[in-house]
Design a protein around this motif. Structure first.
Motif, PDB file in Angstrom:
ATOM      1  N   ILE A 136      17.702   4.831  46.950  1.00  9.42           N
ATOM      2  CA  ILE A 136      18.417   3.878  47.808  1.00  9.42           C
ATOM      3  C   ILE A 136      17.594   3.487  49.030  1.00  9.42           C
ATOM      4  O   ILE A 136      17.873   2.484  49.687  1.00  9.42           O
ATOM      5  CB  ILE A 136      19.811   4.398  48.239  1.00  9.42           C
ATOM      6  CG1 ILE A 136      19.686   5.637  49.120  1.00  9.42           C
ATOM      7  CG2 ILE A 136      20.670   4.680  47.023  1.00  9.42           C
ATOM      8  CD1 ILE A 136      21.001   6.050  49.746  1.00  9.42           C
ATOM      9  N   GLN A 137      16.568   4.281  49.321  1.00 14.00           N
ATOM     10  CA  GLN A 137      15.689   3.940  50.439  1.00 14.00           C
ATOM     11  C   GLN A 137      14.678   2.844  50.078  1.00 14.00           C
ATOM     12  O   GLN A 137      14.028   2.290  50.967  1.00 14.00           O
ATOM     13  CB  GLN A 137      14.945   5.183  50.925  1.00 14.00           C
ATOM     14  CG  GLN A 137      15.830   6.159  51.692  1.00 14.00           C
ATOM     15  CD  GLN A 137      15.173   7.509  51.909  1.00 14.00           C
ATOM     16  OE1 GLN A 137      14.042   7.755  51.479  1.00 14.00           O
ATOM     17  NE2 GLN A 137      15.890   8.402  52.573  1.00 14.00           N
TER      18      GLN A 137
ATOM     19  N   GLU B 122      24.745   7.135  51.187  1.00 11.87           N
ATOM     20  CA  GLU B 122      24.564   8.363  51.962  1.00 11.87           C
ATOM     21  C   GLU B 122      25.746   9.317  51.823  1.00 11.87           C
ATOM     22  O   GLU B 122      25.572  10.534  51.749  1.00 11.87           O
ATOM     23  CB  GLU B 122      24.324   8.027  53.435  1.00 11.87           C
ATOM     24  CG  GLU B 122      22.966   7.357  53.694  1.00 11.87           C
ATOM     25  CD  GLU B 122      22.707   7.112  55.162  1.00 11.87           C
ATOM     26  OE1 GLU B 122      23.534   7.575  55.988  1.00 11.87           O
ATOM     27  OE2 GLU B 122      21.697   6.469  55.486  1.00 11.87           O
ATOM     28  N   GLU B 123      26.939   8.778  51.801  1.00  7.51           N
ATOM     29  CA  GLU B 123      28.127   9.627  51.713  1.00  7.51           C
ATOM     30  C   GLU B 123      28.267  10.270  50.342  1.00  7.51           C
ATOM     31  O   GLU B 123      28.548  11.463  50.230  1.00  7.51           O
ATOM     32  CB  GLU B 123      29.377   8.810  52.050  1.00  7.51           C
ATOM     33  CG  GLU B 123      29.444   8.342  53.487  1.00  7.51           C
ATOM     34  CD  GLU B 123      29.416   9.492  54.471  1.00  7.51           C
ATOM     35  OE1 GLU B 123      30.112  10.499  54.222  1.00  7.51           O
ATOM     36  OE2 GLU B 123      28.695   9.398  55.482  1.00  7.51           O
ATOM     37  N   THR B 124      28.090   9.479  49.285  1.00  5.88           N
ATOM     38  CA  THR B 124      28.253  10.056  47.944  1.00  5.88           C
ATOM     39  C   THR B 124      27.101  11.021  47.625  1.00  5.88           C
ATOM     40  O   THR B 124      27.290  11.988  46.886  1.00  5.88           O
ATOM     41  CB  THR B 124      28.332   8.953  46.877  1.00  5.88           C
ATOM     42  OG1 THR B 124      27.200   8.072  46.993  1.00  5.88           O
ATOM     43  CG2 THR B 124      29.605   8.152  47.014  1.00  5.88           C
TER      44      THR B 124
ATOM     45  N   GLN C  27      18.280  15.160  40.924  1.00  6.07           N
ATOM     46  CA  GLN C  27      18.015  15.718  42.251  1.00  6.07           C
ATOM     47  C   GLN C  27      18.587  14.818  43.348  1.00  6.07           C
ATOM     48  O   GLN C  27      18.361  13.609  43.331  1.00  6.07           O
ATOM     49  CB  GLN C  27      16.507  15.871  42.464  1.00  6.07           C
ATOM     50  CG  GLN C  27      15.853  16.867  41.517  1.00  6.07           C
ATOM     51  CD  GLN C  27      14.352  16.882  41.677  1.00  6.07           C
ATOM     52  OE1 GLN C  27      13.730  15.850  41.916  1.00  6.07           O
ATOM     53  NE2 GLN C  27      13.762  18.060  41.556  1.00  6.07           N
ATOM     54  N   PRO C  28      19.295  15.403  44.311  1.00  5.40           N
ATOM     55  CA  PRO C  28      19.777  14.596  45.440  1.00  5.40           C
ATOM     56  C   PRO C  28      18.647  13.857  46.156  1.00  5.40           C
ATOM     57  O   PRO C  28      18.815  12.722  46.594  1.00  5.40           O
ATOM     58  CB  PRO C  28      20.422  15.650  46.361  1.00  5.40           C
ATOM     59  CG  PRO C  28      20.788  16.770  45.460  1.00  5.40           C
ATOM     60  CD  PRO C  28      19.744  16.807  44.397  1.00  5.40           C
ATOM     61  N   THR C  29      17.484  14.500  46.250  1.00  7.42           N
ATOM     62  CA  THR C  29      16.348  13.837  46.910  1.00  7.42           C
ATOM     63  C   THR C  29      15.905  12.598  46.140  1.00  7.42           C
ATOM     64  O   THR C  29      15.424  11.624  46.729  1.00  7.42           O
ATOM     65  CB  THR C  29      15.160  14.810  47.023  1.00  7.42           C
ATOM     66  OG1 THR C  29      14.900  15.398  45.741  1.00  7.42           O
ATOM     67  CG2 THR C  29      15.443  15.902  48.034  1.00  7.42           C
ATOM     68  N   ALA C  30      16.075  12.630  44.821  1.00  6.85           N
ATOM     69  CA  ALA C  30      15.713  11.461  44.013  1.00  6.85           C
ATOM     70  C   ALA C  30      16.655  10.300  44.310  1.00  6.85           C
ATOM     71  O   ALA C  30      16.227   9.140  44.421  1.00  6.85           O
ATOM     72  CB  ALA C  30      15.754  11.818  42.530  1.00  6.85           C
TER      73      ALA C  30
END
Length: 808
Positions: free
Chosen positions: A74-75, A160-162, A66-69
């Motif tokens: 990274i946060q 963030e970009e990838t 998942q993109p949210t994962a």
């Protein structure tokens, strides 16, 4: 001594133990779910903070990750290193967790568990743990292979970009392959809400209980709501409400927020809600003391007290506590709080903060709850938006035409006459229509909502006569207990449970996939609660079927707006009567229903009659004429519509024949002034703040002239005593903040902004000459008290609505 161990359950326990001791942590997993990150994030964060190295490699195979994962990973810290393996369709299935303690010691876990909550906690997964002393060669080789893959040319750093690029590919893939992993990922999302014990999994009821691992962290809507509450608190508010659809974890939200307070009272109207809330709070704050205060238990000295509203409504029990006993009071299912028993309790306590939580604050039901929190809605997420975010199950809504003529049944103000209603409901032809509709559209597990116990029993017996495994569950003794019935429907021993209002709150059946409405919708709040029973996510459940018999009863058309993604204005302009539902939902009406809705639209009351009805409902509820602000906070119509139709609230009262002879004379004499106070523009609050100062001087002096210097102390105090007022509104033309009191600067601001501008736009009703601001008309002595009162009402209303709107 070397160690080799087979792990077949709760892998997270071993992972957390290893993470806490490791100097290096390497995770290789074919995919990462947000739920898995949330299981490990606190432990990983602590490891990073103490200087541990953390590297995570995952893949894009089948776009399960998942993109949210990835964002959440990274946060955690700038120091964490995350890379994504671009599989290009090639199978990518590794699952390995490597830990290093110091230069020599370490361990490795290899098995079937990806980084998802299900895999790490209660899924059927096997893993083998081996420490480095068992085979240093194997361990070192694993470390080397991990680094090769981590730095492989097919991996890219996650940033963030990838993530943005991956997210576009992820969304495109799932648009083209909606059937793949969708149900499974929804099951993962379900687990984000509330954990379950083994007993509860058997019963398939989501009751908030303690997890078997580590600490519990906020998730999804809870995170958003907590951030909103922190903002509200920082801005100086002392009360707020959160509106969250059933299934999003309102009780856990309250528990997370309660961590900020020492003594907490949680108030609810049902014993099982109190017990569930107590368990939830214990899971979050195991070091606190917890007690129940109800008809049986009187554990009032605990850090967190879970109290029955019915016990607290007794003054002897209420006075058991001092007014400032609690730093935080949480009111569950806030929509009940318009009742007088609740208001008595709320008026008694003086907490540092009051939090109301509910899923159903519908103004259209009359006894509105917004006013209890001064209209301060910190966070709002209704079930339609939660479905759009894939946090709740989609629905297929089937509208079946009910030929019953409800206009011939006596309406008793809040409900239909039961005997007259039963006369049309307890007929075999009606039961046959219900049965046929159910057979045509049902899935596997159904909850049928009835309007009375007699109807519930009648339909259960009718369905049984047709060979259906059915039962009726209600408050006056049933064939089975509620818990037994829930267990039986989960295990396939029952196909349908008929009930009245017993399952509206506090009990959830995630596996429920069909709802049957065989009652007229009298309350939109109850309808929302009952729809919520079927929207929990569950493994294998693609959607919830809602079968609704729709006739010409009250609220038949209004309730459909609850399913609509359009705004109220968009609905008014829409040519179609069919709600616009989320793209993953479906709505289907009988032709008879479409014709009925068209007929109801033609007969719909004009807006002024709706406003009149809403006003008198509120007046009846509070026992007197409501103030303008009360109408805004507690009325079941939008207060701005009163101004739009009548140019002032008092103008409406005149039209509705609510003014006595004296008041009518005052209104006719000073109608232009009342309209002016209502209509004057408010790019900032300043005009009404100056007016509030004039009014603060009392009935005899409010209309006297005023200078900017005289108004300055009140003006500054009003705009700085609440943090939200200060931040929203207090600056000069150049945007310079005037938070520190400077009489000259504040007086200049008052002269430049409200006084000059208002006098210029007031059509001669106000003047600002030679530094003096004043009304240009006289007020007759016999009219002064009434005009003062009305002006004050408008001023208070406009200030409240201004900051409410600006805050949103």
């Amino acid at each position: 001594m070397s160690k080799v161990q087979l792990i077949t359950e709760t892998l997270v326990d071993e992972l957390v133990t290893a993470i806490e001791k490791a100097s290096s942590i390497y995770i290789l997993t074919s995919f990462v779910m947000k739920s898995g990150v949330e299981v490990l994030e606190k432990s990983l964060k602590r490891a990073i903070d103490r200087g541990a190295e953390v590297k995570i490699c995952t893949g894009d195979y089948l776009f399960v990750t998942q993109p949210t994962a990835l964002k959440k990973l990274i946060q955690l810290s700038e120091k964490i290193e995350v890379r994504l393996y671009r599989s290009n369709g090639k199978s990518f299935h590794p699952k390995a967790y490597l830990f290093q303690q110091g230069k020599q010691d370490g361990s490795i876990i290899i098995g079937s568990s990806n980084m998802s909550r299900s895999a790490l906690t209660h899924g059927v997964e096997w893993s083998l743990l081996m420490d480095s002393s068992a085979s240093i060669v194997t361990y070192e080789k694993a470390l080397a292979e991990f680094m090769k893959l981590f730095l492989h040319e097919q991996t890219v750093p996650v940033n963030e970009e990838t993530i943005l690029e991956y997210e576009n590919l992820y969304n495109k893939y799932h648009r083209e392959h909606p059937e793949l992993i969708r149900t499974w990922t929804k099951a993962e999302e379900l687990e984000l809400m509330i954990p379950k014990t083994k007993e509860e999994e058997v019963a398939s009821t989501v009751i908030e209980t303690k997890q078997s691992y580590g600490s519990i962290t906020p998730r999804h809507a809870q995170i958003e709501a907590l951030e909103a509450l922190e903002t509200v608190r920082d801005e100086g508010y002392d009360k707020a409400m959160c509106v969250m659809a059933t299934g999003l974890g309102k009780t856990y939200l309250a528990g997370f927020f309660a961590e900020n307070y020492q003594r907490v009272m949680f108030i609810a109207h049902r014993e099982e809600i109190l017990n569930q809330a107590k368990q939830s709070f214990q899971n979050i704050m195991p070091n606190r003391s917890f007690g129940i205060y109800n008809g049986i238990f009187k554990e009032y000295t605990s850090d967190c007290v879970f109290a029955s509203i019915f016990t607290l409504a007794n003054e002897r029990h209420l006075k058991q506590f001092s007014r400032d006993s609690f730093d935080l009071i949480v009111m569950d299912e806030l929509h009940h709080a318009a009742a007088k028993s609740y208001q008595k309790v709320l008026d008694y306590f003086q907490p540092a903060f009051f939090l109301g939580i509910t899923a159903t604050p519908d103004r259209m039901d009359g006894k509105d709850v917004y006013g209890i929190c001064d209209g301060n809605v910190a966070y709002q997420l209704h079930f339609i938006e939660a479905i759009q975010r894939n946090w709740l199950s989609p629905f297929h809504y089937i509208g079946v035409y009910d030929e019953t003529d409800y206009s011939q049944i006596t309406w008793l103000g809040t409900r239909y006459d039961e005997e007259e209603l039963l006369a049309v409901q307890l007929r075999d032809e009606m039961a046959d229509k219900v049965f046929e509709s159910w057979m045509n559209y049902k899935q596997t597990r159904t909850l049928g909502f009835c309007s009375s116990i007699k109807q519930s029993n009648f339909l259960a017996n009718y369905f049984k006569s047709k060979g259906v495994k059915a039962t009726s569950i209600h408050s006056q003794g049933s064939e089975y207990t509620r818990s037994d019935a829930l267990r039986m429907i989960e295990q396939g021993q029952l196909e349908i449970i008929f009930t009245v209002d017993l399952f509206n709150e506090g009990t959830d059946i995630p596996s429920l996939d069909t709802l049957l409405f065989v009652r007229p919708t009298e309350s939109l709040t109850v309808f929302t609660q009952q729809v919520g029973r079927g929207l929990r996510l569950f493994h294998g459940k693609e959607y919830c079927t809602i079968i609704d018999l729709i006739g010409n009863y009250r609220n038949a058309d209004n309730k459909l707006s609850l399913l609509d993604t359009q705004s109220e204005e968009e609905r008014k302009k829409s040519a179609t009567l069919v709600p616009q539902v989320p793209e993953n939902c479906l709505i289907d009406f009988d032709l008879g229903v479409v014709n009925l809705l068209q007929e109801l639209r033609k007969k719909r009351q004009p807006r002024i009659e709706q406003l009149r009805h809403a006003y008198f409902e509120l007046k009846q509820d509070i026992g007197r004429r409501p103030s303008y602000l009360e109408l805004h906070l507690h009325g079941n119509a939008n207060s701005i519509e009163y101004y739009q139709e009548f140019k002032s609230y008092v103008g409406f009262l005149y039209w509705a024949e609510e003014l006595n002879d004296h008041e009518e004379k005052v209104f006719k004499a000073y109608e232009d002034w009342l309209k002016e106070v209502e209509r004057t523009g408010m790019a900032k609050s300043y005009k009404m703040v100056v007016l509030s100062f004039m009014l603060s001087r009392g009935i005899q002096d409010w209309m006297n002239s005023v200078t900017p210097v005289e108004a300055a102390p009140h003006f500054h105090k009003y705009l700085t005593e609440k943090e939200y007022r200060k931040r929203i509104d207090f600056s000069d033309k150049q945007g310079k903040r005037l938070w520190e009191y400077d009489e000259t600067k504040v007086a200049k601001l008052i002269a430049d902004m409200p006084m000059s501008k208002w006098s210029g736009s007031s059509k001669g009703m106000l003047a600002f000459d030679e530094g003096v601001f004043q009304l240009t008309f006289d007020v007759a002595e016999e009219y002064n008290k009434t005009l003062y009162s009305w002006t004050k009402e408008i001023c208070e209303y406009r200030l409240h609505r201004y900051f409410e709107r600006r805050k949103k």
